[in-house]
Scaffold this motif. Sequence first.
Motif, short mmCIF file in Angstrom:
data_model
loop_
_atom_site.label_atom_id
_atom_site.label_comp_id
_atom_site.label_asym_id
_atom_site.label_seq_id
_atom_site.Cartn_x
_atom_site.Cartn_y
_atom_site.Cartn_z
N LEU A 70 1.10 -1.30 -0.07
CA LEU A 70 -0.22 -0.04 0.09
C LEU A 70 0.89 1.30 0.10
N THR A 71 0.88 2.07 -1.13
CA THR A 71 1.97 2.84 -1.36
C THR A 71 1.11 4.27 -1.76
N PRO A 108 3.11 7.41 -4.47
CA PRO A 108 4.12 7.31 -5.33
C PRO A 108 5.46 7.77 -4.51
N SER A 109 5.59 8.22 -3.46
CA SER A 109 6.84 8.41 -2.70
C SER A 109 7.05 7.78 -1.73
N ARG A 110 5.87 7.31 -0.99
CA ARG A 110 6.14 6.60 0.38
C ARG A 110 5.26 5.44 0.49
N LEU A 111 5.85 4.58 1.38
CA LEU A 111 5.28 3.13 1.50
C LEU A 111 4.32 3.35 2.58
N ILE A 112 3.19 2.80 2.81
CA ILE A 112 2.31 3.03 4.00
C ILE A 112 2.41 1.59 4.51
N SER A 113 2.12 0.53 3.85
CA SER A 113 1.89 -0.73 4.47
C SER A 113 2.32 -1.77 3.42
N SER A 114 2.67 -2.82 3.92
CA SER A 114 3.26 -4.04 2.95
C SER A 114 2.81 -5.33 3.50
N PHE A 115 2.26 -6.30 2.70
CA PHE A 115 2.07 -7.82 3.09
C PHE A 115 3.11 -8.64 2.34
N ARG A 116 3.97 -9.01 3.19
CA ARG A 116 4.95 -9.85 2.33
C ARG A 116 4.61 -11.39 2.33
N ASN A 117 4.30 -11.68 1.08
CA ASN A 117 3.87 -13.24 0.78
C ASN A 117 4.48 -13.83 -0.09
N PRO A 118 5.49 -14.52 -0.35
CA PRO A 118 6.50 -14.42 0.65
C PRO A 118 7.69 -13.73 0.74
N VAL A 123 -3.28 7.07 -2.91
CA VAL A 123 -2.68 6.02 -2.31
C VAL A 123 -2.98 4.73 -3.25
N PHE A 124 -2.13 3.85 -3.45
CA PHE A 124 -2.07 2.79 -4.67
C PHE A 124 -2.25 1.49 -3.77
N LEU A 125 -2.78 0.49 -4.25
CA LEU A 125 -2.48 -1.09 -3.97
C LEU A 125 -1.81 -1.43 -5.16
N VAL A 126 -0.56 -1.91 -4.74
CA VAL A 126 0.30 -2.68 -5.66
C VAL A 126 0.23 -4.12 -5.16
N ALA A 127 0.23 -4.98 -6.34
CA ALA A 127 0.35 -6.41 -5.94
C ALA A 127 1.15 -6.91 -6.98
N VAL A 128 2.14 -7.78 -6.63
CA VAL A 128 3.35 -8.38 -7.49
C VAL A 128 3.00 -9.78 -7.70
N SER A 129 2.82 -10.25 -8.66
CA SER A 129 2.46 -11.70 -8.96
C SER A 129 3.34 -12.27 -10.01
N ARG A 130 3.69 -13.49 -9.91
CA ARG A 130 4.51 -14.19 -10.73
C ARG A 130 3.61 -14.90 -11.77
N ASP A 131 2.15 -14.99 -11.83
CA ASP A 131 1.54 -15.30 -12.91
C ASP A 131 1.09 -14.39 -14.00
N ARG A 132 1.51 -14.76 -15.12
CA ARG A 132 0.98 -13.80 -16.05
C ARG A 132 -0.53 -13.71 -16.31
N GLU A 133 -1.16 -14.56 -15.96
CA GLU A 133 -2.65 -14.87 -16.13
C GLU A 133 -3.51 -14.60 -14.88
N GLY A 134 -2.63 -13.87 -14.05
CA GLY A 134 -3.13 -13.97 -12.85
C GLY A 134 -4.13 -12.75 -12.16
N PHE A 135 -4.40 -12.03 -13.51
CA PHE A 135 -5.10 -10.58 -13.20
C PHE A 135 -6.25 -10.84 -12.53
N PHE A 136 -7.23 -11.66 -12.79
CA PHE A 136 -8.43 -11.66 -12.25
C PHE A 136 -8.44 -11.99 -11.00
N ASP A 137 -7.62 -13.06 -10.52
CA ASP A 137 -7.34 -13.66 -9.19
C ASP A 137 -6.84 -12.13 -8.27
#
Lengths: 729, 189
Positions: free
Chosen positions: A449-450, A452-462, A564-578
């Motif tokens: 959760l960030t 453009p310049s500062r982090l607010i919260s993060s969830f590390r999985n993994p 405030v933006f929610l940014v999710a990093v995924s390794r699955d190219r098809e994972g958009f809908f999830d």
Amino acid sequence: MPSAIAPITNRFSQRVIRDVVGSLTVGIASGYAYWHMVHLPSIEQWRAYDKKVMAETKIIHDAWAAEQGNSFDHLLGTDNESISSNVGGSLNSISAIKLRAIAADLEDNAGEASSTHENASTPTPEHHQFGNSDSLDSHLLQDNSLSRMDAKQTGNIPSGGTSSLIGPISLSPLPLSLDASNLSFGVNPTLHETNSESDTFEPDLVIQQSLLSAILEPLEGAHPWKQNSLSSSDQELFPNQESPLNSFSAPSEKSSTWPQRRKHFFILSSAGKPIYSRYGSENEVTELMGIFQTIIAIVDDDSDDGDVINSFRAGTHLFVFKIMGPLYLVAVAATGETEEELKRQLEYLHDQIISVTTQTQINRIFEKRSNYDLRQLLTGTDVLLSKTISSFRLSHLHLLSSPSNVFINPKLRGKLHKALSSPAQHSTAALNTSSSSMSIPSHLLTTLLTTPSRLISSFRNPVLLHARDIFVIQNLIAAAANGAGFRAGEAWMPVCLPAFDSRGFVNIYVCCVLKCGADSGSGSGVESVFLGGNGVLGDGSAAVAGVRAGGVAASRVQHDEEDVFLVAVSRDREGFFDISEYKEAVFQTLQANGALDELEDALLDNPYRLTDFEGIPSQVRHFLCRNKKKMQYSECRSAPPYTSAGDYDRLQLLYQTLFSKIGKPTESAARPAKLVYLKGTHEAVVYLATSSYDIFAAYHPLISKQDAEDSTRLLYKWIKRMDGHLFCD
Amino acid sequence: MSGRGANSRRRPMLKVIILGDSGVGKTSLMNQYVNRKFTNQYKATIGADFLTKDVEIDGKNVTTQIWDTAGQERFQSLGVAFYRGADCCVLVFDVNNSKSFDQLDSWRDEFLLQASPRDPDNFPFVVLGNKVDLEESRRQVSQKRALAWCQQKGKIPYFETSAKEAINVDMAFQTMAKNALDQEADVEL
């Protein structure tokens, strides 16, 4: 018997005496005769002639001296101002000083000549005091260290592990030549190596000369004397007025002023083809790129020992080189930043290129085609690079290798984190009653959760993202903030996170969850104005005018009103809908527990003011604090004097200096310093290292060392108490 | 991302290396081509000069980045640096100096060795016989001889030029840029 010999002996001695006396008499007499009758008259004759010549010469000389004396009076005014206006315009400081010395010499002569003749004006005493400006000496000192080239071993030599390396190659202090005809500035470098194979450098010697002078020539214009009209802070504040490289096709009339900039960044391929330049048109920088490529190659190619060029200094400019595989990055700065800092900045620039291409792709391309024009692949990414460069002045992320965090209370942090880690399964029936938590997509690597310049919260999985990767993400959002950006809708795109994996792409999902910022179209957000100024994005000109009017102070409050933006990093190219589903769940949860509203309020108070809290000692003017375990930093809101860009820059330089002194053993102490006190003319800064924090604080310059230490320790106590507010888990 | 810039495709940049013996007129050719100027004075190039010129080839805008090298032997240790990633190589000789023509072989070999292009046999070279403005009696290398050499080396285009009179200079550089572009188009990444 005895009578026969006696008279003979007597006669002989008489004869001898008579001869000696006779010859002495004749000799002396003839000597006198010559002296008085021949020599003295001829001397008289010569004297008379000499007198005549002297008289003639004097007439000519006086006429000349009178003329010269006037012109030197003009050139050598009693103050430095007139010198700079006469000389500084066309000359580097060094040659200007040289000229001054010569002028003073000549002027001395003129003075002598005129003192013998009443008609000529006698020079005022100041003229002879050639060292009357203090700055001269310091200039000279500085310039003695001109063009020191270090070719040290760096960590990223592909072969690695080579322990036996040739020592540093140094360019000795250079004699400066002053070409009388056009007063151009030339450098005669003499290369000497600590090692034996100096002969291999022989051919390059002359080339260095032409190369160096070729570099210095365009940058000569950057001399401070020439910048009288534009204050330096103004220039840095509007760094992008000129057309950057991406608008090459458009002819820019102002382009000839680009060398006057104080800080340049260049990216070129190993073939010397331009990839990016902060200022200047393509034609103007191409030559410089070729020269950079040659300088790098001279150091790199000549020996197989893995030596690469790190930096050299020419006048006030520090040239720093970073060789990243087939890409060469060069920073040229007269800002006083250290080589270490500029290298760090070059690495962050390189990350931007990697983020859109991957290291693997870059390597493959240049293996196949060393002549590849990488700009073809990087079309449209100039904005990322420009944005990165402007962030160097605003953020400490690069210095501290950690993202900055916002100040919010721990309860809200808990709510945010809970929403990210276990969003409640939302149903249209009952939003807040559901307790079943939704399953998080398995391909989700991490969520941020960030702003453009500062982090607010993060969830590390993994995974835990490195600051470099977080910067790539934040910069992407910031750079896009001006266009349609990520404010509307959801974005899904492949990005290479260089620290996480430089070989391939991950997919990131970006969605704006809280719109605090002003509409970008209105141009009132300073963030957007900053970008608009470089002419890359739309609505630039109006925005620039806005900043100009707003003045310097505006630049320092740019953290306010960020989305405030929610940014999710995924390794699955098809994972958009999830991911989209996951985001929706998070969003609903945040809305349900009121976290978004609280967050909006909290962001209004960010960055926090020093005066908001009891525990902060009143002497503290500004501070920075890094949590070493969580690898995040926090910065208080800048209060005067640090609301002006110039003062803030100076403070940043001091912090950089402090930072360069820490974390490594010094000459005096084997262990890293825990407390460093540095006194500047405008402030004193203190660095305090504890087991879990690095604290940088600024004080009044006259504060005693003890007071500074005590109040920094008090500050530490406050930070420790407020840790939950300052940093997220 | 930003809309502007994305659609305006960058003009390609070609790196052109000029090689040849000292004094054959490499710098003069470059100056004539880029600045339309000529001077009779000889000034040895130190190391290298860099110039750019925009040209239009078949309606396509191209920027040529010209690397003018020093012909003198003492500078040739810089080879790899200059040659790396070249798109095209211009070999220059003086038609009034047969030694400079004989040297073309070694210049070409040196370039191919140092630059190690992917396809050495089809690398775009151009040969220029310079100083044709001087009187015929001083000429030492005939057009026939030069053409024969170019044929033998894989149909290298040959031009007789004069930097002084601006004969064929534009034509030569145009051809060179065109060949380099064609080569560029062939390559798949």
